[in-house]
Scaffold this motif. Structure first.
Motif, PDB file in Angstrom:
ATOM      1  N   ARG A 174       0.804  -1.226   0.000  1.00  0.00           N
ATOM      2  CA  ARG A 174       0.000   0.000   0.000  1.00  0.00           C
ATOM      3  C   ARG A 174       0.833   1.270   0.000  1.00  0.00           C
ATOM      4  NH1 ARG A 174      -2.574  -3.682   3.195  1.00  0.00           N
ATOM      5  NH2 ARG A 174      -4.720  -4.193   2.620  1.00  0.00           N
ATOM      6  N   GLY A 175       2.120   1.128   0.191  1.00  0.00           N
ATOM      7  CA  GLY A 175       3.007   2.278   0.206  1.00  0.00           C
ATOM      8  C   GLY A 175       4.448   1.810   0.229  1.00  0.00           C
ATOM      9  N   PRO A 176       5.407   2.730  -0.003  1.00  0.00           N
ATOM     10  CA  PRO A 176       6.823   2.350  -0.009  1.00  0.00           C
ATOM     11  C   PRO A 176       7.268   1.805   1.345  1.00  0.00           C
ATOM     12  CG  PRO A 176       6.484   4.533  -0.958  1.00  0.00           C
ATOM     13  CD  PRO A 176       5.202   4.153  -0.309  1.00  0.00           C
ATOM     14  N   ARG A 177       8.305   0.969   1.311  1.00  0.00           N
ATOM     15  CA  ARG A 177       8.836   0.405   2.558  1.00  0.00           C
ATOM     16  C   ARG A 177       9.427   1.487   3.454  1.00  0.00           C
ATOM     17  NH1 ARG A 177       6.540  -4.548   3.077  1.00  0.00           N
ATOM     18  NH2 ARG A 177       6.851  -5.800   1.177  1.00  0.00           N
ATOM     19  N   GLN A 178      10.070   2.478   2.833  1.00  0.00           N
ATOM     20  CA  GLN A 178      10.690   3.562   3.602  1.00  0.00           C
ATOM     21  C   GLN A 178       9.803   4.806   3.540  1.00  0.00           C
ATOM     22  OE1 GLN A 178      13.331   2.781   5.338  1.00  0.00           O
ATOM     23  NE2 GLN A 178      13.474   0.761   4.378  1.00  0.00           N
ATOM     24  N   ARG A 179       9.558   5.414   4.679  1.00  0.00           N
ATOM     25  CA  ARG A 179       8.614   6.535   4.728  1.00  0.00           C
ATOM     26  C   ARG A 179       9.191   7.821   4.156  1.00  0.00           C
ATOM     27  NH1 ARG A 179       6.159   8.451   9.741  1.00  0.00           N
ATOM     28  NH2 ARG A 179       8.292   8.436  10.532  1.00  0.00           N
ATOM     29  N   ILE A 180      10.497   8.057   4.337  1.00  0.00           N
ATOM     30  CA  ILE A 180      11.092   9.326   3.925  1.00  0.00           C
ATOM     31  C   ILE A 180      11.630   9.191   2.508  1.00  0.00           C
ATOM     32  CG2 ILE A 180      12.822  11.078   4.450  1.00  0.00           C
ATOM     33  CD1 ILE A 180      12.745  10.161   7.352  1.00  0.00           C
ATOM     34  N   ARG A 181      11.204  10.087   1.633  1.00  0.00           N
ATOM     35  CA  ARG A 181      11.596  10.025   0.227  1.00  0.00           C
ATOM     36  C   ARG A 181      12.986  10.634   0.008  1.00  0.00           C
ATOM     37  NH1 ARG A 181       8.846   7.031   0.271  1.00  0.00           N
ATOM     38  NH2 ARG A 181      10.776   6.054  -0.373  1.00  0.00           N
ATOM     39  N   GLY A 182      13.495  10.408  -1.212  1.00  0.00           N
ATOM     40  CA  GLY A 182      14.749  11.023  -1.627  1.00  0.00           C
ATOM     41  C   GLY A 182      15.940  10.101  -1.460  1.00  0.00           C
ATOM     42  N   THR A 183      16.874  10.144  -2.421  1.00  0.00           N
ATOM     43  CA  THR A 183      18.064   9.308  -2.332  1.00  0.00           C
ATOM     44  C   THR A 183      19.365  10.099  -2.469  1.00  0.00           C
ATOM     45  OG1 THR A 183      17.939   8.786  -4.695  1.00  0.00           O
ATOM     46  CG2 THR A 183      16.873   7.255  -3.194  1.00  0.00           C
ATOM     47  N   ASP A 184      19.406  11.122  -3.314  1.00  0.00           N
ATOM     48  CA  ASP A 184      20.644  11.903  -3.510  1.00  0.00           C
ATOM     49  C   ASP A 184      20.776  12.993  -2.469  1.00  0.00           C
ATOM     50  OD1 ASP A 184      21.208  10.437  -5.753  1.00  0.00           O
ATOM     51  OD2 ASP A 184      20.866  12.049  -7.182  1.00  0.00           O
ATOM     52  N   PHE A 185      21.993  13.188  -1.959  1.00  0.00           N
ATOM     53  CA  PHE A 185      22.195  14.233  -0.953  1.00  0.00           C
ATOM     54  C   PHE A 185      23.637  14.743  -0.987  1.00  0.00           C
ATOM     55  CE2 PHE A 185      23.675  10.418   1.049  1.00  0.00           C
ATOM     56  CZ  PHE A 185      24.759  10.818   1.803  1.00  0.00           C
ATOM     57  N   ALA A 186      23.821  15.930  -0.416  1.00  0.00           N
ATOM     58  CA  ALA A 186      25.158  16.476  -0.150  1.00  0.00           C
ATOM     59  C   ALA A 186      25.067  17.264   1.149  1.00  0.00           C
ATOM     60  CB  ALA A 186      25.621  17.378  -1.296  1.00  0.00           C
ATOM     61  N   GLY A 187      26.125  17.175   1.970  1.00  0.00           N
ATOM     62  CA  GLY A 187      26.088  17.886   3.249  1.00  0.00           C
ATOM     63  C   GLY A 187      27.382  17.716   4.007  1.00  0.00           C
ATOM     64  N   ARG A 188      27.321  18.011   5.316  1.00  0.00           N
ATOM     65  CA  ARG A 188      28.497  17.917   6.183  1.00  0.00           C
ATOM     66  C   ARG A 188      28.318  16.798   7.198  1.00  0.00           C
ATOM     67  NH1 ARG A 188      28.450  23.657   5.622  1.00  0.00           N
ATOM     68  NH2 ARG A 188      30.431  24.421   4.753  1.00  0.00           N
ATOM     69  N   VAL A 189      29.390  16.076   7.441  1.00  0.00           N
ATOM     70  CA  VAL A 189      29.364  15.001   8.422  1.00  0.00           C
ATOM     71  C   VAL A 189      29.164  15.597   9.811  1.00  0.00           C
ATOM     72  CG1 VAL A 189      30.687  13.154   9.514  1.00  0.00           C
ATOM     73  CG2 VAL A 189      30.829  13.505   7.034  1.00  0.00           C
ATOM     74  N   GLU A 190      28.164  15.057  10.499  1.00  0.00           N
ATOM     75  CA  GLU A 190      27.846  15.507  11.856  1.00  0.00           C
ATOM     76  C   GLU A 190      28.462  14.590  12.908  1.00  0.00           C
ATOM     77  OE1 GLU A 190      25.291  18.202  14.326  1.00  0.00           O
ATOM     78  OE2 GLU A 190      25.991  18.250  12.254  1.00  0.00           O
ATOM     79  N   ALA A 191      28.442  13.290  12.638  1.00  0.00           N
ATOM     80  CA  ALA A 191      28.990  12.301  13.573  1.00  0.00           C
ATOM     81  C   ALA A 191      29.325  11.042  12.782  1.00  0.00           C
ATOM     82  CB  ALA A 191      27.981  11.986  14.679  1.00  0.00           C
ATOM     83  N   VAL A 192      30.215  10.217  13.353  1.00  0.00           N
ATOM     84  CA  VAL A 192      30.613   8.979  12.676  1.00  0.00           C
ATOM     85  C   VAL A 192      30.473   7.812  13.635  1.00  0.00           C
ATOM     86  CG1 VAL A 192      32.224  10.210  11.176  1.00  0.00           C
ATOM     87  CG2 VAL A 192      33.056   9.192  13.307  1.00  0.00           C
ATOM     88  N   GLY A 193      30.198   6.631  13.055  1.00  0.00           N
ATOM     89  CA  GLY A 193      30.118   5.416  13.849  1.00  0.00           C
ATOM     90  C   GLY A 193      31.486   4.958  14.315  1.00  0.00           C
ATOM     91  N   SER A 194      31.500   4.031  15.234  1.00  0.00           N
ATOM     92  CA  SER A 194      32.749   3.606  15.875  1.00  0.00           C
ATOM     93  C   SER A 194      33.725   2.939  14.914  1.00  0.00           C
ATOM     94  CB  SER A 194      32.432   2.661  17.043  1.00  0.00           C
ATOM     95  OG  SER A 194      31.713   1.522  16.587  1.00  0.00           O
ATOM     96  N   ASP A 195      33.244   2.355  13.822  1.00  0.00           N
ATOM     97  CA  ASP A 195      34.121   1.665  12.874  1.00  0.00           C
ATOM     98  C   ASP A 195      34.549   2.542  11.701  1.00  0.00           C
ATOM     99  OD1 ASP A 195      33.909  -0.564  14.431  1.00  0.00           O
ATOM    100  OD2 ASP A 195      32.524  -1.639  13.106  1.00  0.00           O
ATOM    101  N   VAL A 196      34.179   3.805  11.715  1.00  0.00           N
ATOM    102  CA  VAL A 196      34.471   4.699  10.590  1.00  0.00           C
ATOM    103  C   VAL A 196      35.725   5.504  10.892  1.00  0.00           C
ATOM    104  CG1 VAL A 196      33.651   6.634   9.201  1.00  0.00           C
ATOM    105  CG2 VAL A 196      32.042   4.874   9.970  1.00  0.00           C
TER     106      VAL A 196
END
Length: 335
Positions: free
Chosen positions: A68-90
């Protein structure tokens, strides 16, 4: 948990079903980075998922399309921006780095923050704005893979790009020229000057000429429209040439049954029995492709073309503009 604004979809339908809502800000997993989004872009993928079009895609791509609708609620795939935080393995990225990428089937770019796998994003081209960079991941990667990796385009060859004034097409014209090929671009009358300005050697106005009946043959034919029969496209190929199929389709008032997937299915059925190479292109998110695009952009061999820019709240209008076939090149979203 901190909130953020995002464009959310609960059910299939017209752009009016999209809503700007407050949602939880995502938290990066060990292998992910959290990015503060400064820009995003609209692709044909967005309206196909928005409307659940064509119906066959709902069966063929169950990780994207629900009943009845997409699996993911938030649309959009392409982006550009600034890293705010990183995971422990990054360890490749740090807070403050400017990055860009394609979320693929995860979606979620029409938002103030996104989480992305560290191995699927890349440093933003230094000479581009966030809006310019955000238009490159899906469309640019499709063009680069279609011509360089799949089409194996070389200097001196002849390539035809059907749909040259669209998002992928404007990148493909430039990548074709950067490869040293002779580029023939197919577009409508109003876009002739645009594709010429991008470097096309020959322009075919499809409103007055049929490129499959001009008697010319091409080493690579890159079809981005999906509105021609397979036999017609093969007729324009040189012996042993390569036909690359990628997407296509237009919205006709309600979701279709098969849409451009009809051409794809027929191509896959006959590919092993004909002398030409016929390849249906899939472009999963790839840091290697993003790095290639960054190099092309920073060397000024490829420059994104932006038709219009909309703020986040006007994503529904941006998608309506794109699916109505009014857009040329790319449509950007500022966040």
């Amino acid at each position: 948990m901190a909130d953020m604004k995002a464009i959310v979809q609960q059910t299939y339908g017209a752009p009016d079903v999209l809503r700007l809502e407050e949602v939880d800000r995502p938290v990066p997993a060990r292998h992910q980075v959290l990015v503060r989004v400064h820009a995003a872009s609209v692709n044909a993928r967005d309206w196909h998922v928005l409307r659940g079009d064509p119906y066959l895609a709902r069966l063929a791509l169950p990780t994207v399309f629900g009943p009845r609708g997409p699996r993911q609620r938030i649309r959009g795939t392409d982006f550009a921006g600034r890293v705010e935080a990183v995971g422990s393995d990054v360890d490749r990225f740090r807070p403050g780095d400017e990055v860009y990428g394609d979320l693929g089937d995860a979606h979620g770019a029409f938002a103030e923050y996104v989480c992305a796998a560290a191995d699927e994003i890349e440093f933003k081209p230094a000479n581009l704005s966030f809006a310019q960079a955000a238009t490159m991941p899906l469309a640019g990667s499709t063009a680069l893979m279609g011509l360089r990796d799949v089409g194996r385009l070389r200097a001196g060859q002849h390539v035809l790009i059907n749909g040259a004034s669209g998002g992928v097409g404007t990148f493909a014209v430039q990548i074709g020229k950067a490869s040293g090929a002779e580029v023939t671009a197919v577009c409508s009358t109003r876009n002739v000057d645009l594709v010429r300005s991008l470097g096309a050697d020959v322009v075919v106005d499809y409103t007055t000429e049929d490129f499959t009946r001009l008697g010319r043959r091409y080493d690579v034919l890159f079809d981005l429209v999906g509105n021609r029969r397979l036999g017609e496209l093969r007729r324009a190929l040189a012996p042993g040439g390569t036909l690359v199929l990628s997407g296509g389709g237009t919205f006709r008032g309600r979701p279709g049954i098969v849409g451009p997937m009809g051409l794809i299915i027929s191509a896959q059925a006959v590919a092993r029995f004909v002398r030409e190479r016929i390849v249906v292109l899939g472009t999963p998110p790839s840091r290697e492709l993003l790095a290639g695009l960054r190099e092309l952009a920073e060397s000024a061999r490829v420059t994104p073309v932006i038709d219009r820019t909309y703020p986040l709240v006007e994503v529904p209008e941006a998608i309506r503009y794109l699916e109505g076939e009014h857009a040329r090149a790319k449509v950007a979203i500022t966040v």
